[in-house]
Scaffold this active site. Structure first.
Site, PDB file in Angstrom:
ATOM      1  CB  SER A   1      -0.913  -0.007   1.230  1.00 46.68           C
ATOM      2  OG  SER A   1      -0.155  -0.174   2.397  1.00 46.68           O
TER       3      SER A   1
ATOM      4  CG  LEU B   1       2.416 -11.496   3.015  1.00 45.48           C
ATOM      5  CD1 LEU B   1       3.663 -12.339   2.738  1.00 45.48           C
ATOM      6  CD2 LEU B   1       2.657 -10.054   2.578  1.00 45.48           C
ATOM      7  CE  LYS B   2      -4.619  -8.129  -1.870  1.00 42.58           C
ATOM      8  NZ  LYS B   2      -5.747  -7.297  -2.196  1.00 42.58           N
TER       9      LYS B   2
ATOM     10  CB  SER C   1     -10.140 -15.964   3.111  1.00 39.74           C
ATOM     11  OG  SER C   1     -10.352 -16.344   1.781  1.00 39.74           O
TER      12      SER C   1
ATOM     13  CE1 TYR D   1      -4.393 -14.844   2.164  1.00 44.63           C
ATOM     14  CE2 TYR D   1      -6.082 -16.140   1.053  1.00 44.63           C
ATOM     15  CZ  TYR D   1      -5.714 -15.027   1.793  1.00 44.63           C
ATOM     16  OH  TYR D   1      -6.672 -14.108   2.165  1.00 44.63           O
TER      17      TYR D   1
ATOM     18  CE  LYS E   1      -6.018 -14.372   5.511  1.00 44.19           C
ATOM     19  NZ  LYS E   1      -5.911 -13.175   6.327  1.00 44.19           N
TER      20      LYS E   1
ATOM     21  CB  ILE F   1     -12.840 -16.302 -19.711  1.00 41.67           C
ATOM     22  CG1 ILE F   1     -13.364 -14.863 -19.843  1.00 41.67           C
ATOM     23  CG2 ILE F   1     -13.796 -17.174 -18.893  1.00 41.67           C
ATOM     24  CD1 ILE F   1     -14.787 -14.766 -20.368  1.00 41.67           C
TER      25      ILE F   1
END
Ligand code: NAD
Ligand code: WQD
Length: 339
Positions: free
Chosen positions: A36, A83-84, A124, A149, A153, A217
């Site tokens: 950020s 971290l995502k 999440s 990740y 979580k 896609i």
């Protein structure tokens, strides 16, 4: 009430700070600016006329955390910092476990020392892994993540469960977000991914402003109505009000888990179609192969949050894409480096 917001300059944290200020809370932000920019602080100020107190630093820095808890009378912590990126977590698992798991434990330890026991955690939908039914609800068995990740979580959720069992005066709320998208109505704040976005909406928005020629896609042969993947997209402003709703119940000790989603799924083609309606030219796309690890479809069973938090989403898919496009077209290169 002073609320420590970790990762408060990030995408979801910054929008939540605005809702906190609007609801009369005082956010105090710690962020290491890993993902950020400090300009976000000025944007929060532009929108709310209040510049939150900001600490530049890491949630793994106990000395700094101690300074913050000693200086301010903190009532609760909303913990966004982490971290995502799912794909990156496969390549750099230690970074993810260190920041997301050890960082959370470090923060909880300092909270315990200072007798601050009100905690809201950014979890999440990824913790659900693969389930038999696409409408995920909080009572489903979890325990099989599909990426480091996701495991990070799940591990923090386990830490929180054990902590609350051991020390029952903690009030811990784990909010399982579905797919956050959209931006602040003002066009001043939004998602600002570094590099090429992995997620659908930020990628579409960069196609809309000419940064990429088309959206790929990932598969149109899923068992869904149009063959493309279905997800529960939630406007970031709704997500932010979900945190305020959770905060209003923070005096109830216990472990509380809520899905934050709309309860409705949209396909990739439906999202691209909605976006094409709000930008000058239709979004070009190509069908390519499936992305490894993607599920066909899932969405939130959002009834628990509606019942217990008196919260539900307010913003439609049309508003999500409109607000996203306003942000992207007004800030094609994201936040400035200096503001
Ligand atoms: P983000 O990257 O925009 O915000 C995270 C913020 O944390 C950033 O400002 C970053 O600089 C900061 N940060 C990272 N490591 C830090 C550290 N060690 N110390 C201090 N600050 C640190 O991400 P976001 O989309 O706002 O997500 C916020 C939280 O919500 C994350 O925990 C994420 O895993 C979770 N979440 C996000 C999504 C999503 O799709 N965006 C979905 C579900 C859950
Ligand atoms: C949405 C749909 C893709 C990009 C991720 C994390 C999850 C949570 C939210 C943090 C899928 C398709 C995407 C593209 C596409 N984050 N797609 N072309 O994978 O549902 O969720 O973000 O907790 O943990 O996994 O989100 O936006 O990447 O994908 O066709 O360029 O769009 O296949 O069906 P996802 P997404």
């Amino acid at each position: 009430m002073n609320i420590l917001v970790t990762g408060g300059l990030g995408y979801i944290g910054s929008h939540t700070c605005i809702k906190l200020i609007e609801a009369g809370f005082t956010p105090i932000i710690i962020d290491n600016l890993y993902n950020s920019k400090q300009a976000v602080l000025s944007r929060i100020e532009q929108i709310t006329h209040i510049r939150p107190q900001f600490y530049l630093g890491d949630i793994r820095d106990k000395k700094l955390l101690t300074q913050i808890f000693t200086t301010h009378n903190i009532s609760a912590v909303i913990h966004f910092a982490g971290l995502k990126a799912v794909g990156e977590s496969v390549r750099k698992p230690l970074d993810y476990y260190n920041t997301n798991v050890s960082g959370s434990v470090c923060l909880l330890e300092v909270m315990k020392t200072h007798q601050v026991k009100n905690f809201i955690f950014s979890s999440s939908a990824t913790v659900y892994g693969v389930q038999d039914s696409p409408a995920y609800h909080e009572e489903m068995n979890i325990g099989q993540a599909t990426s480091p990740y996701g495991w990070s979580k799940l591990m923090v959720e386990q830490v929180l469960k054990d902590l609350q069992q051991a020390e029952t005066d903690w009030s811990i709320t784990s909010l399982r977000y579905f797919n956050p998208v959209g931006a602040h109505k003002s066009g001043l704040m939004g998602e600002d991914p570094q590099g090429i976005p992995n997620n659908l909406m930020p990628y579409i928005s960069q196609v809309a402003v000419g940064k990429h020629p088309f959206v790929s896609i990932y598969g149109n042969d899923y068992p869904t109505p149009d063959g493309t993947g279905v997800r529960d997209y939630i406007h970031v402003e709704d997500l932010a009000t979900g945190h305020v709703a959770a905060l209003k119940k923070i005096n109830q000790s216990g472990l509380h888990i809520y899905n934050l989603g709309s309860g409705k799924g949209y396909s990739v083609l439906e999202v691209i179609d909605a976006y094409s309606q709000v930008c000058p030219k239709p979004i070009p796309y190509k069908i390519v192969g499936r992305r490894a690890g993607d599920l066909a479809q899932y969405w939130a069973d959002a009834t628990k949050a509606a019942k217990e938090l008196n919260w539900q989403t307010q913003h439609s898919l049309k508003e999500m894409v409109e607000d996203n496009y306003r942000w992207q077209s007004q800030n094609p290169n994201g936040y400035p480096n200096d503001e």
